[in-house]
Design a protein around this motif. Structure first.
Motif, mmCIF file in Angstrom:
data_model
loop_
_atom_site.group_PDB
_atom_site.id
_atom_site.type_symbol
_atom_site.label_atom_id
_atom_site.label_comp_id
_atom_site.label_asym_id
_atom_site.label_seq_id
_atom_site.Cartn_x
_atom_site.Cartn_y
_atom_site.Cartn_z
ATOM 1 N N ARG A 16 -44.866 -30.477 42.695
ATOM 2 C CA ARG A 16 -43.967 -30.479 41.535
ATOM 3 C C ARG A 16 -44.642 -31.080 40.299
ATOM 4 N NH1 ARG A 16 -40.350 -32.900 45.449
ATOM 5 N NH2 ARG A 16 -39.064 -31.287 46.448
ATOM 6 N N ARG A 61 -44.136 -19.479 40.199
ATOM 7 C CA ARG A 61 -42.717 -19.816 40.204
ATOM 8 C C ARG A 61 -42.507 -21.299 39.931
ATOM 9 N NH1 ARG A 61 -39.922 -17.807 45.474
ATOM 10 N NH2 ARG A 61 -41.096 -15.980 44.788
ATOM 11 N N GLY A 66 -37.196 -25.061 36.169
ATOM 12 C CA GLY A 66 -36.226 -24.930 37.253
ATOM 13 C C GLY A 66 -36.691 -24.020 38.370
ATOM 14 N N GLY A 67 -38.012 -23.888 38.522
ATOM 15 C CA GLY A 67 -38.564 -23.005 39.543
ATOM 16 C C GLY A 67 -38.045 -23.343 40.934
ATOM 17 N N GLU A 68 -37.755 -22.296 41.716
ATOM 18 C CA GLU A 68 -37.197 -22.478 43.060
ATOM 19 C C GLU A 68 -38.171 -23.249 43.943
ATOM 20 O OE1 GLU A 68 -35.660 -19.670 46.772
ATOM 21 O OE2 GLU A 68 -36.261 -18.778 44.861
ATOM 22 N N GLN A 69 -37.638 -24.207 44.698
ATOM 23 C CA GLN A 69 -38.481 -25.036 45.562
ATOM 24 C C GLN A 69 -37.946 -25.002 46.985
ATOM 25 O OE1 GLN A 69 -38.591 -28.847 43.644
ATOM 26 N NE2 GLN A 69 -39.679 -28.098 41.850
ATOM 27 N N GLY A 70 -38.709 -24.408 47.892
ATOM 28 C CA GLY A 70 -38.280 -24.255 49.269
ATOM 29 C C GLY A 70 -38.549 -25.487 50.106
ATOM 30 N N LEU A 73 -42.360 -25.510 50.981
ATOM 31 C CA LEU A 73 -43.059 -24.892 49.860
ATOM 32 C C LEU A 73 -44.583 -24.982 49.978
ATOM 33 C CD1 LEU A 73 -42.998 -23.609 47.016
ATOM 34 C CD2 LEU A 73 -42.858 -25.918 46.087
ATOM 35 N N GLN A 116 -40.437 -20.693 51.812
ATOM 36 C CA GLN A 116 -41.648 -20.641 50.983
ATOM 37 C C GLN A 116 -42.892 -21.193 51.662
ATOM 38 O OE1 GLN A 116 -40.053 -22.532 47.405
ATOM 39 N NE2 GLN A 116 -39.723 -20.515 46.497
#
Length: 486
Positions: A16, A61, A66-70, A73, A116
């Protein structure tokens, strides 16, 4: 290795913050595989191009607001080669399926992609998951990273060896009679067999349908909880999938076991158990005592019949499941057969290895007219008694604890010619599979420089307690931090 030794939460923080990228994680995995896999033999197929593409897409991404975070990841994962992967060869380590490429992903593979994670490739195994040493692969044996003259266990030997060698962050295996837990024990990593039905079997090439279960192999218990969180859940495409609520497994890792009641089966510490393994388990129980847990010796009286019942049941189901491999629809097809029956016989003779043939013959015999009641039906009755043993014990105790395997890893070639001795290596894991309850193997010591596994068994669908007990032990010891010196 240093990157993959980091906690998952720390990797997420660095991703992040832009201090680490998914591409760097994938490249670290591929470098490590290039450095070590000639000696280990964990991978059968690599998916380098798609892995790099997936990692680059994840990084792009992440850079978006606000990128999606699995949940997982960017983490590189290896998939056992009996789990279907779209566009990536799935051979079950058998000549019969050489070059076979599925047109769909197994549910667990789809769920990992949603979380992810990045698939690196397919991992070696005993052919069609039949074996306990990974010597039954049709392509090459996998070697134990702790000592390359020894087996990594099986059938998920490639999965355990890849994690132990730092080639991937985690791996998926399948467990029919101990095939996640036993190699995890031999390779000094964590292996979790979930409750039967908790994780979808859709896309898993069937060995014994009433026993097979997919689960994670990881470096520590926390990672096992994260992976289980990602792959557990009901699947309408799997008729054996259990429609149960999925709790938060990670929140169960409190480190607290004060007042926990532990049952220790005397059958799991008797004849045939290596003295060093027994001492490692007893030392683990002393650790639990120091944390405020209580343990008592108990009896699971039908344990002695478990191996016989298992090999009748599993072989019978294998005989039925592997009938689909006929040389007509996919896989090996013999040249110039005289007729249809000759096509079946020649294709199966060429495609299946010795252990698979042995189990098909055993299962076909047990299911044949005149022998069904004497063998298969009786084995089912024994299975019911074994399940009752666990139900009764787990009504009084929170968990059951014992060794995962009776000995550390044995030498390559030492038992391959003696299948009965090989089968006895699963004496501590098979009863759990017959009962369908969850169990985890965690490192609990060394014997002659080789890892020893501690098996923690819980009530059906109570993975939270199993994970809590395993994590608490892990926090009070350092065995999970030990790494082989390759």
């Amino acid at each position: 290795m240093a990157t993959f030794d980091m906690r998952l939460q720390d990797i997420h923080t660095q991703l992040r913050a832009g201090e680490l990228s998914a591409v760097e994680l994938v490249e670290a995995s591929l470098r490590r595989i290039a450095q070590t896999d000639e000696r280990i033999g964990a991978f059968l197929t690599l998916d380098e191009e798609r892995a790099r593409q997936s990692a680059a897409a994840l990084d792009a991404r992440l850079r978006q607001p606000g990128g999606e975070q699995g949940l997982l990841l960017g983490l590189p994962v290896g998939i056992k080669d009996n789990i279907s992967t779209e566009g990536l060869a799935t051979t079950c380590a058998s000549r019969f399926l050489q070059g076979f490429t599925p047109i769909y992903d197994a549910t667990v593979v789809h769920k990992l992609a949603a979380a992810q994670a990045v698939t690196i490739g397919k991992l070696n195994m005993d052919e069609f998951a039949m074996g306990g040493s990974n010597e039954n692969s049709a392509y090459r044996a996998t070697r134990n990273p702790w000592d390359v003259t020894r087996v990594p266990g099986g059938s998920s030997g490639g999965s355990a060896a890849a994690v132990a060698a730092g080639q991937v962050y985690f791996a998926l295996g399948s467990d029919t009679g101990g095939s996640i837990r036993q190699p995890a024990s031999y390779c000094g990593v964590v292996g979790l067999k979930p409750t039967y039905g908790l994780v979808s079997r859709y896309g898993l090439v069937a060995f014994a349908s009433s026993l097979d279960q997919i689960g994670p192999i990881t470096k520590n218990v926390e990672d096992a909880a994260y992976v289980l969180q990602a792959i557990a859940g009901y699947d309408e495409r799997d008729s054996t999938s259990a429609n149960v609520d999925i709790p938060d497994y990670v929140s169960a890792l409190s480190g607290e076991v004060k007042g926990m009641r532990i049952g220790v089966p005397k059958e799991y510490l008797g004849a045939g158990i290596d003295p060093a393994v027994k001492e490692a388990v007893m030392e683990a129980l002393r650790v639990y005592e120091s944390m405020g847990a209580e343990w008592e010796e108990i009896s699971l009286p039908h344990t002695e019949y478990a191996i016989a019942a298992y090999y009748v049941l599993a072989s019978s189901e294998a005989s039925s499941n592997l009938a689909r491999f006929d040389g007509v629809r996919y896989g090996v097809r013999a040249d110039n057969p005289d007729n249809l029956i000759d096509l079946y016989r020649k294709s199966r003779s060429q495609g299946f290895g010795p252990e698979v043939k042995r189990r098909i013959m055993l299962g076909t015999y047990a299911l044949s007219s005149g022998y069904y009641d004497a063998y298969y039906l009786k084995a089912q009755k024994v299975r019911t008694l074994i399940k009752r043993d666990f139900d009764e014990a787990l009504s009084r105790y929170d968990v059951i604890i014992g060794p995962t395997a009776p000995t550390p890893a044995f030498r390559i070639g030492e038992q391959i010619g003696d299948p009965l001795t090989m089968y006895l290596n699963d004496i501590c894991t098979i009863p759990v599979s017959l009962a369908g309850v969850p169990a985890i193997s965690v490192p609990c010591g060394l014997a002659d420089g080789l890892p020893v596994g501690l098996q923690i068994i819980g009530k059906a669908f109570d993975e939270r307690t199993v994970l809590r007990a395993a994590h608490a032990y892990e926090q009070h010891t350092e065995y999970h931090n030990l790494r082989p010196q390759l």
